[in-house]
Design an enzyme around this catalytic site. Sequence first.
Site, PDB file in Angstrom:
ATOM      1  CB  SER A  25      -0.931   0.015   1.218  1.00 21.19           C
ATOM      2  OG  SER A  25      -1.625   1.253   1.250  1.00 21.19           O
ATOM      3  CB  SER A  27      -2.766   4.456   1.894  1.00 23.46           C
ATOM      4  OG  SER A  27      -3.599   4.127   0.814  1.00 23.46           O
ATOM      5  CE  LYS A  76     -11.054  -0.830  -1.797  1.00 20.60           C
ATOM      6  NZ  LYS A  76     -10.969  -0.167  -3.100  1.00 20.60           N
ATOM      7  CG  ASN A  97     -12.570   3.982  -0.248  1.00 23.86           C
ATOM      8  OD1 ASN A  97     -13.404   4.618   0.393  1.00 23.86           O
ATOM      9  ND2 ASN A  97     -11.765   4.565  -1.122  1.00 23.86           N
ATOM     10  CG  ASP A 113     -12.035   3.688  -4.443  1.00 27.35           C
ATOM     11  OD1 ASP A 113     -11.013   4.316  -4.102  1.00 27.35           O
ATOM     12  OD2 ASP A 113     -12.190   2.468  -4.211  1.00 27.35           O
ATOM     13  N   GLY A 137     -14.484  -2.945 -17.961  1.00 32.17           N
ATOM     14  CA  GLY A 137     -14.357  -3.654 -16.682  1.00 32.17           C
ATOM     15  C   GLY A 137     -15.629  -3.536 -15.871  1.00 32.17           C
ATOM     16  N   GLY A 140     -14.819  -4.275  -8.766  1.00 28.44           N
ATOM     17  CA  GLY A 140     -15.091  -3.354  -7.670  1.00 28.44           C
ATOM     18  C   GLY A 140     -14.803  -1.907  -8.044  1.00 28.44           C
ATOM     19  CE1 TYR A 231      -0.399   2.690  -7.609  1.00 27.73           C
ATOM     20  CE2 TYR A 231      -2.768   2.754  -7.972  1.00 27.73           C
ATOM     21  CZ  TYR A 231      -1.687   2.439  -7.174  1.00 27.73           C
ATOM     22  OH  TYR A 231      -1.901   1.879  -5.946  1.00 27.73           O
ATOM     23  N   GLY A 252      -3.536   6.712 -13.527  1.00 25.74           N
ATOM     24  CA  GLY A 252      -4.315   6.274 -12.367  1.00 25.74           C
ATOM     25  C   GLY A 252      -3.819   6.780 -11.020  1.00 25.74           C
TER      26      GLY A 252
HETATM   27  P1  NAP Z   1     -11.617  -6.734  -9.587  1.00 25.02           P
HETATM   28  O1  NAP Z   1     -12.842  -6.450  -8.801  1.00 25.02           O
HETATM   29  O2  NAP Z   1     -10.907  -8.034  -9.385  1.00 25.02           O
HETATM   30  O3  NAP Z   1     -12.026  -6.633 -11.157  1.00 25.02           O
HETATM   31  C1  NAP Z   1     -11.086  -6.954 -12.152  1.00 25.02           C
HETATM   32  C2  NAP Z   1     -11.609  -6.527 -13.524  1.00 25.02           C
HETATM   33  O4  NAP Z   1     -10.579  -6.805 -14.490  1.00 25.02           O
HETATM   34  C3  NAP Z   1     -12.843  -7.300 -13.989  1.00 25.02           C
HETATM   35  O5  NAP Z   1     -13.618  -6.487 -14.843  1.00 25.02           O
HETATM   36  C4  NAP Z   1     -12.203  -8.447 -14.798  1.00 25.02           C
HETATM   37  O6  NAP Z   1     -13.049  -9.021 -15.770  1.00 25.02           O
HETATM   38  C5  NAP Z   1     -11.073  -7.711 -15.485  1.00 25.02           C
HETATM   39  N1  NAP Z   1      -9.996  -8.598 -15.908  1.00 25.02           N
HETATM   40  C6  NAP Z   1      -9.044  -9.166 -15.124  1.00 25.02           C
HETATM   41  N2  NAP Z   1      -8.230  -9.935 -15.889  1.00 25.02           N
HETATM   42  C7  NAP Z   1      -8.696  -9.861 -17.170  1.00 25.02           C
HETATM   43  C8  NAP Z   1      -8.274 -10.424 -18.402  1.00 25.02           C
HETATM   44  N3  NAP Z   1      -7.206 -11.242 -18.482  1.00 25.02           N
HETATM   45  N4  NAP Z   1      -8.964 -10.101 -19.528  1.00 25.02           N
HETATM   46  C9  NAP Z   1     -10.047  -9.271 -19.446  1.00 25.02           C
HETATM   47  N5  NAP Z   1     -10.496  -8.710 -18.311  1.00 25.02           N
HETATM   48  C10 NAP Z   1      -9.821  -9.003 -17.175  1.00 25.02           C
HETATM   49  O7  NAP Z   1     -10.520  -5.613  -9.382  1.00 25.02           O
HETATM   50  P2  NAP Z   1     -10.747  -4.051  -9.023  1.00 25.02           P
HETATM   51  O8  NAP Z   1     -10.743  -3.873  -7.569  1.00 25.02           O
HETATM   52  O9  NAP Z   1     -11.912  -3.567  -9.812  1.00 25.02           O
HETATM   53  O10 NAP Z   1      -9.373  -3.396  -9.545  1.00 25.02           O
HETATM   54  C11 NAP Z   1      -9.058  -3.354 -10.940  1.00 25.02           C
HETATM   55  C12 NAP Z   1      -7.743  -2.600 -11.140  1.00 25.02           C
HETATM   56  O11 NAP Z   1      -7.882  -1.255 -10.735  1.00 25.02           O
HETATM   57  C13 NAP Z   1      -6.547  -3.145 -10.339  1.00 25.02           C
HETATM   58  O12 NAP Z   1      -5.419  -3.115 -11.180  1.00 25.02           O
HETATM   59  C14 NAP Z   1      -6.399  -2.154  -9.197  1.00 25.02           C
HETATM   60  O13 NAP Z   1      -5.050  -2.078  -8.733  1.00 25.02           O
HETATM   61  C15 NAP Z   1      -6.808  -0.857  -9.883  1.00 25.02           C
HETATM   62  N6  NAP Z   1      -7.335   0.157  -8.950  1.00 25.02           N
HETATM   63  C16 NAP Z   1      -6.785   1.414  -8.970  1.00 25.02           C
HETATM   64  C17 NAP Z   1      -7.272   2.400  -8.130  1.00 25.02           C
HETATM   65  C18 NAP Z   1      -6.669   3.769  -8.150  1.00 25.02           C
HETATM   66  O14 NAP Z   1      -6.847   4.524  -7.177  1.00 25.02           O
HETATM   67  N7  NAP Z   1      -5.974   4.174  -9.214  1.00 25.02           N
HETATM   68  C19 NAP Z   1      -8.350   2.115  -7.260  1.00 25.02           C
HETATM   69  C20 NAP Z   1      -8.912   0.827  -7.270  1.00 25.02           C
HETATM   70  C21 NAP Z   1      -8.394  -0.150  -8.137  1.00 25.02           C
HETATM   71  P3  NAP Z   1     -13.959 -10.316 -15.404  1.00 25.02           P
HETATM   72  O15 NAP Z   1     -15.152  -9.783 -14.663  1.00 25.02           O
HETATM   73  O16 NAP Z   1     -14.288 -10.890 -16.733  1.00 25.02           O
HETATM   74  O17 NAP Z   1     -13.106 -11.222 -14.556  1.00 25.02           O
END
Ligand code: NAP
Length: 290
Positions: A25, A27, A76, A97, A113, A137, A140, A231, A252
């Site tokens: 993290s 944070s 979460k 969060n 978020d 996507g 979460g 990011y 990001g």
């Molecule tokens: P999550 O709930 O596990 O969701 C993952 C998403 O990615 C789903 O839509 C999934 O599709 C898709 N995915 C994963 N592997 C894939 C692949 N090989 N091909 C196609 N789609 C794929 O994760 P999350 O919490 O939403 O986080 C997603 C990303 O955002 C992470 O990298 C996280 O680090 C980043 N994030 C950044 C911030 C920020 O502040 N910048 C905040 C939160 C999250 P399926 O539904 O088909 O599995």
Amino acid sequence: MTSKTQDDDKEVPVAGVIGWPIGHSRSPLIHNFWLRKSGLKGSYVPIAIPPEALEEEVNRLKQQGFSGFNVTIPHKEAIFALVDEKDEAATAIGAVNTVALKSDGTLRGLNTDGLGFIENISSTKTNWKTGTACVIGAGGAARAIVYGLAKAGAPRIEVFNRTEERAQNLVADFQDLGTEVVALPMKTLSERMKDASLLVNTTSLGMTGEPPLDLDLTALSQDALVTDIVYVPLETALLKSARERGNEVVDGLGMLIHQARFAFKAWFDVMPEASREVRDLLVVDLEKSK
Ligand code: NAP
């Protein structure tokens, strides 16, 4: 007997982030910077809590005089049941969060978020609402972003996900926010981009160690804003190809900083700045961990 010094005060934990694992993290870097900058006492600490100990450990934090804490993977959703009240965003998104400890000892769950995402894109480009928002996507993060976009007045949101059923479930939860929110097949994305004023990747594709997000951007207007919430790396392949064809892009890291601002405000009643200094601190840390 030792007397308490000002340095001791700086070290007293007043906020933190709970997760399992938690070493990754960033944070603590952000919040400790703002605590010092605001002249507030105390520190922000990472707290590793395994899923089976969540309730017990949260009760312990309540006794320790914390102002609040952030919540990350895998807690979460589980924390949702442990807070006494939730803000509108956490309720709509179905995840918390940020938790604030109120003066009466109760816990308020927030989700910052979506707001963080909107602040980040709006600080770069204000006219991202002129057309459709294409969201890739349905995890979460996508839930928070779709909520944020709808609340901020996006006229139409189209959600594309590998697992289409998940996109359909997501959009079903956001039908009452006054914005048209639809799930469309992934294979239609390259064509649907023609109406987009915003294209956002919320999947983990493009992150270091994951496959890139391979998109044909030909139909996308050059006026559209392209953003990625990944990011690591700061410039994903998506952002690079969008930038090279002339689109404005937002990485990001800003979302991470902006969601943290709203948490800090909830705990300490001070709204910190998303300054160049705090961003540089994170960029240096990302470089170090390459
Ligand atoms: P999550 O709930 O596990 O969701 C993952 C998403 O990615 C789903 O839509 C999934 O599709 C898709 N995915 C994963 N592997 C894939 C692949 N090989 N091909 C196609 N789609 C794929 O994760 P999350 O919490 O939403 O986080 C997603 C990303 O955002 C992470 O990298 C996280 O680090 C980043 N994030 C950044 C911030 C920020 O502040 N910048 C905040 C939160 C999250 P399926 O539904 O088909 O599995």
